[in-house]
Design a protein around this motif. Structure first.
Motif, PDB file in Angstrom:
ATOM      1  N   GLU A 161      -7.789  -2.604  -7.054  1.00 33.64           N
ATOM      2  CA  GLU A 161      -6.567  -2.278  -6.306  1.00 33.64           C
ATOM      3  C   GLU A 161      -5.354  -2.236  -7.232  1.00 33.64           C
ATOM      4  N   ARG A 162      -5.284  -3.186  -8.164  1.00 32.35           N
ATOM      5  CA  ARG A 162      -4.167  -3.200  -9.096  1.00 32.35           C
ATOM      6  C   ARG A 162      -4.180  -1.962  -9.986  1.00 32.35           C
ATOM      7  N   LEU A 176      -1.809   0.494   0.398  1.00 34.15           N
ATOM      8  CA  LEU A 176      -1.311   0.099  -0.916  1.00 34.15           C
ATOM      9  C   LEU A 176      -0.660   1.268  -1.642  1.00 34.15           C
ATOM     10  N   VAL A 177      -1.347   2.402  -1.723  1.00 28.36           N
ATOM     11  CA  VAL A 177      -0.780   3.532  -2.473  1.00 28.36           C
ATOM     12  C   VAL A 177       0.453   4.088  -1.776  1.00 28.36           C
ATOM     13  N   VAL A 194       3.253   1.818  -2.814  1.00 33.51           N
ATOM     14  CA  VAL A 194       3.627   2.037  -4.224  1.00 33.51           C
ATOM     15  C   VAL A 194       4.459   3.308  -4.360  1.00 33.51           C
ATOM     16  N   ILE A 196       2.168  -7.135  -6.959  1.00 35.71           N
ATOM     17  CA  ILE A 196       0.850  -6.702  -7.433  1.00 35.71           C
ATOM     18  C   ILE A 196       0.723  -7.191  -8.865  1.00 35.71           C
ATOM     19  N   LEU A 225       5.378  -2.498  -9.524  1.00 37.25           N
ATOM     20  CA  LEU A 225       4.273  -3.354  -9.094  1.00 37.25           C
ATOM     21  C   LEU A 225       4.758  -4.780  -8.843  1.00 37.25           C
ATOM     22  N   ALA A 257      -3.035   0.973  -7.935  1.00 40.36           N
ATOM     23  CA  ALA A 257      -1.588   0.859  -7.729  1.00 40.36           C
ATOM     24  C   ALA A 257      -0.831   1.279  -8.991  1.00 40.36           C
ATOM     25  N   THR A 259      -0.970   4.973  -9.402  1.00 37.55           N
ATOM     26  CA  THR A 259      -0.093   5.595  -8.403  1.00 37.55           C
ATOM     27  C   THR A 259       1.360   5.554  -8.870  1.00 37.55           C
TER      28      THR A 259
END
Length: 153
Positions: free
Chosen positions: A110-111, A21-22, A25, A151, A146, A114, A117
């Motif tokens: 997670e959001r 994920l990161v 992003v 996201i 996002l 993100a 990040t």
């Protein structure tokens, strides 16, 4: 690999999907700003104690924060930088703070990671939020990044 992710904390378990994920992003942030996706970015997950020590040392604020960015391209360029690899900088995220904030804001962990990040990546690319106008520009860019990755809150 342009995004190098390290986990220096043991408080919050980190699954492979968070690393992916990161990385996504950071890559989307670079693409959105027309920056080379070959640029190297370090992303470090830490605990509150670690980020508090960095915050105290580099910003003079002796308390934990959620994210810190350390850009390599601040100040006057050095002549040899033309030939060197493109090292954009490092993003440091406190996962315990991210977890607390995700609960406070009512969205997923997670959001929140993100978002932090994207925020950190934009700082590496020269954005800041010292004024309300700058804050608004950053917020719009963060949400757009996002959004392109689907996201949501």
């Amino acid at each position: 690999m342009p995004v190098l992710v390290s986990n220096l904390q043991e408080e919050i378990p980190v699954e492979d999907n968070l690393y992916q994920l990161v990385e996504a992003v950071v890559m989307e942030s670079l693409k959105a700003e027309g920056y080379s996706t070959e640029a190297e970015v370090g992303l470090i997950f830490v605990d509150d104690g670690y980020i508090q020590s960095l915050n105290a040392e580099y910003r003079g604020i002796d308390k934990p924060t959620d994210v810190l960015s350390f850009a390599m391209h601040e100040g006057e360029p050095m002549p040899e930088e033309e030939e060197a690899e493109d090292l954009l900088g490092d993003i440091v995220i406190s996962l315990p703070t991210a977890l607390r904030q995700s609960k406070e804001y009512g969205h997923s962990f997670e959001r929140e990671v993100a978002f932090l990040t994207a925020h950190g990546a934009l700082h590496l690319l020269g954005y800041d939020h010292q004024t309300e106008a700058e804050r608004q520009v950053m917020r719009e860019k963060e949400e757009a990044i996002l959004g392109r990755l689907n996201i949501t809150r």
